[in-house]
Design a protein around this motif. Structure first.
Motif, mmCIF file in Angstrom:
data_model
loop_
_atom_site.group_PDB
_atom_site.id
_atom_site.type_symbol
_atom_site.label_atom_id
_atom_site.label_comp_id
_atom_site.label_asym_id
_atom_site.label_seq_id
_atom_site.Cartn_x
_atom_site.Cartn_y
_atom_site.Cartn_z
ATOM 1 N N CYS A 167 -8.794 6.738 -3.529
ATOM 2 C CA CYS A 167 -8.700 5.406 -4.105
ATOM 3 C C CYS A 167 -9.101 5.360 -5.306
ATOM 4 C CB CYS A 167 -9.312 4.444 -2.992
ATOM 5 S SG CYS A 167 -11.243 4.732 -3.246
ATOM 6 N N PRO B 266 -7.112 0.216 1.659
ATOM 7 C CA PRO B 266 -7.645 0.903 0.260
ATOM 8 C C PRO B 266 -6.502 1.291 -0.731
ATOM 9 C CG PRO B 266 -7.856 2.817 2.012
ATOM 10 C CD PRO B 266 -7.240 1.434 2.761
ATOM 11 N N ASN B 267 -6.811 1.250 -1.956
ATOM 12 C CA ASN B 267 -5.820 1.505 -2.976
ATOM 13 C C ASN B 267 -5.764 2.976 -3.189
ATOM 14 O OD1 ASN B 267 -3.927 1.220 -5.091
ATOM 15 N ND2 ASN B 267 -5.720 0.315 -6.566
#
Length: 73
Positions: free
Chosen positions: A30, A9-10
Motif C-alpha cells: 500500500c 487499501p491503496n
C-alpha cells in the motif's frame, strides 16, 4: 437504495531495490507502506526494523534472504 461503502487499501505493484542483495524485489504494497520504506531509509532497513508478525509470507522470505546476505558479508 444505499450501498455500503467499501474502504480498500491503496495497493500498488512496485519493484524496490535491495542494496544488500543487489537486485530488485517485486512487492504489492500500500501507499502507506511505501512511505514507511522511504522514511526508514530503504528496503533493507525497513525489513531490519519490521516485526515478522506484520509481514506476509513472501516478505518474510525476502527478509531472511537479506539477513543471510548481511551475515555473509
Amino acid at each position: 437504495n444505499r450501498t455500503r461503502r467499501r474502504f480498500l487499501p491503496n495497493l500498488n505493484d512496485v519493484t524496490l531495490q535491495s542494496e544488500i542483495l543487489g537486485r530488485g524485489i517485486k512487492l504489492k504494497i500500500c501507499a502507506a507502506a511505501l512511505r514507511t520504506v522511504d522514511h526508514r531509509g530503504g528496503l533493507d532497513q525497513f525489513f531490519a526494523k519490521s516485526k515478522d508478525s506484520e509481514l506476509s509470507d513472501s516478505a518474510l522470505k525476502v527478509k531472511k534472504e537479506i539477513a543471510k546476505a548481511q551475515a555473509a558479508a
